[in-house]
Design an enzyme around this catalytic site. Sequence first.
Site, PDB file in Angstrom:
ATOM      1  N   GLU A  64       5.296  -0.861   6.365  1.00 17.68           N
ATOM      2  CA  GLU A  64       4.074  -0.525   7.105  1.00 17.68           C
ATOM      3  C   GLU A  64       3.790  -1.458   8.265  1.00 17.68           C
ATOM      4  OE1 GLU A  64       0.739   0.386   4.657  1.00 17.68           O
ATOM      5  OE2 GLU A  64       1.820   1.946   3.581  1.00 17.68           O
ATOM      6  N   GLU A  90       6.601   5.561  -0.374  1.00 19.30           N
ATOM      7  CA  GLU A  90       5.413   5.381  -1.220  1.00 19.30           C
ATOM      8  C   GLU A  90       4.577   6.650  -1.189  1.00 19.30           C
ATOM      9  OE1 GLU A  90       2.832   1.978  -0.405  1.00 19.30           O
ATOM     10  OE2 GLU A  90       4.586   0.688  -0.122  1.00 19.30           O
TER      11      GLU A  90
HETATM   12  C1  GBH Z   1       0.171   0.899   0.876  1.00 19.57           C
HETATM   13  O1  GBH Z   1      -0.674   0.907   1.972  1.00 19.57           O
HETATM   14  C2  GBH Z   1       0.775  -0.463   0.709  1.00 19.57           C
HETATM   15  O2  GBH Z   1       2.121  -0.461   1.142  1.00 19.57           O
HETATM   16  C3  GBH Z   1       0.693  -0.970  -0.685  1.00 19.57           C
HETATM   17  O3  GBH Z   1       0.991  -2.340  -0.699  1.00 19.57           O
HETATM   18  C4  GBH Z   1      -0.672  -0.675  -1.232  1.00 19.57           C
HETATM   19  O4  GBH Z   1      -0.882  -1.249  -2.479  1.00 19.57           O
HETATM   20  C5  GBH Z   1      -0.813   0.811  -1.335  1.00 19.57           C
HETATM   21  O5  GBH Z   1      -0.512   1.450  -0.160  1.00 19.57           O
HETATM   22  C6  GBH Z   1      -2.180   1.258  -1.769  1.00 19.57           C
HETATM   23  O6  GBH Z   1      -3.142   0.898  -0.837  1.00 19.57           O
HETATM   24  O7  GBH Z   1      -9.404  -2.038   3.994  1.00 19.57           O
HETATM   25  O8  GBH Z   1     -10.379  -0.358   2.615  1.00 19.57           O
HETATM   26  O9  GBH Z   1     -10.016   0.043   4.967  1.00 19.57           O
HETATM   27  C7  GBH Z   1      -1.295   2.144   2.257  1.00 19.57           C
HETATM   28  C8  GBH Z   1      -2.031   2.069   3.566  1.00 19.57           C
HETATM   29  C9  GBH Z   1      -3.453   0.644   4.788  1.00 19.57           C
HETATM   30  C10 GBH Z   1      -4.221   1.724   2.834  1.00 19.57           C
HETATM   31  C11 GBH Z   1      -4.640  -0.289   4.722  1.00 19.57           C
HETATM   32  C12 GBH Z   1      -5.399   0.787   2.769  1.00 19.57           C
HETATM   33  C13 GBH Z   1      -6.897  -0.535   4.091  1.00 19.57           C
HETATM   34  C14 GBH Z   1      -8.045   0.084   3.370  1.00 19.57           C
HETATM   35  N1  GBH Z   1      -3.108   1.117   3.478  1.00 19.57           N
HETATM   36  N2  GBH Z   1      -5.768   0.372   4.095  1.00 19.57           N
HETATM   37  S1  GBH Z   1      -9.565  -0.611   3.760  1.00 19.57           S
END
Ligand code: GBH
Length: 490
Positions: free
Chosen positions: A206, A395
């Site tokens: 990512e 994922e």
């Molecule tokens: C993935 O990100 C990651 O690769 C993984 O590590 C993670 O655990 C999983 O998904 C679940 O989240 O700060 O509340 O606005 C997915 C994309 C980008 C989703 C950042 C969450 C921030 C949410 N992520 N986003 S928030």
Amino acid sequence: MVGRFSRRHFAKLAGFSALGMAAQPVHPVEVPSRPASDHRGVAGFPKGFLWGAATSAYQVEGAVDEDGRGRSIWDTFARTPGKISDHSTADRASDHYHRYKDDVRLIRELGIKAYRFSIAWPRVFPDGTGAPNPKGLDFYDRLLDELLENDIEPFATLYHWDLPQGLQDRVGGWQSSETSKAFANYAGYVADRLTDRIKNIFTINEAGRFVNFGYQWGIDAPGLKLPPAAVNQIHHNVALAHGLAVQAIRARGRAGTRVGPAENIAACVPAIATPANIEAAAIATREFNAGFLNVILEGKYTDGFLNYAGKDGPKFTAEELRIISTPVDFVGLNVYTVQYYVVASDRAPGFAVLPLPVPFPTMASDWLRVGPEAIYWAPRLAAEIWNLDTIYISENGTSAADKVAADGNIYDLDRIMYLRNYLGQLQRAASEGVPVRGYFLWSLMDNFEWIHGFEERFGLYRVDFDTLRRTPKLSASFYRDVIERNGLGA
Ligand code: GBH
């Protein structure tokens, strides 16, 4: 609800008693095997489709001070008051570092064929550069051996956000292309040491996301709020790191090692699938992924991206673009949600994004809007635009409001609802010939969910963070059934 019934009564209501469900079963529901003549259900996935599960180092390993591991920017960030919602750190996390053998067994028990884990850069190079730490790599040696002994195909990610703190301190982390070079050196070293047993490597997880969250908005580590020019340069440095790493792996890995990115593609979906809207969604996909996927797959930044950035655009050379676009063997797409619903427009560049109704249905995480069609359109459009022949869903999965029921089980029907719908759309893509070769469910087990600490659970296995005990959720049985029949049930 559950409390109003006796356990037995509840089990009966849920229809499980006939299946011989024990109070603390290995699998909450035994799936009866199908008679061979049962052809109901959607057509299956292609033969050999790779069913996997994923985790990342900082989120599951713990053992942050063991065997010479250096600090990462996430250790520092999690210790900064106010950054993690439940004030936790991942010092112990799911304790995978010590329990990896048990965890490999958990993978095997579901019939999962491939495991995507990440290697912690600060275990291997505690300071980011300089002398490697042999004990750090030993952990991955042991993990690989255990996986292979259990017939589980390993896929390693080299960077899942745990940048060595030393690089942040010395050169500003990804603000400097020194970090890109250090990453390539680390990638080459890992390739040299591990590709006798590991055939598939994801470079960076990512890229498009951690830069904005960590360096622009200050939400994630390292918590910086830099201006647009700096952020665009960081994106470029990360793309460069990817390209240099692909070259280093080719140079130092065994022949046949396959490498590619694992990117959270900005998934653009035609609001209504007319030919014009599909074309608009393809244009939008290129533009909204201009800073990473598009530049690594096309070797150039789009005009739209450069015009929009204007004087804040990244500085780069033609040689850097060639490195960035070194051919990859596969593309990993992380797909959780629809990013944009798109329609055709007469105005350049030919698409318009529709406003989302508020509220829009979400899962337990507020960012996780329900949009199963994302996992159909993202690989389909990516394959068409960039002429890809091998895509992995690196994922997909969801948080859910998991509760342990009175009988000890976790009836995560919301997660099953999500998975069933997404897998149905993925099956649709596969059956139309979209080259999706595998799927990694996020996540194998509950873990440290970054700024949300342990408050958002994504696992197939519940982890009790006090006892560290793992319990399969109902979704684990669901996934096991999908794998067994290589498709969805009726
Ligand atoms: C993935 O990100 C990651 O690769 C993984 O590590 C993670 O655990 C999983 O998904 C679940 O989240 O700060 O509340 O606005 C997915 C994309 C980008 C989703 C950042 C969450 C921030 C949410 N992520 N986003 S928030």
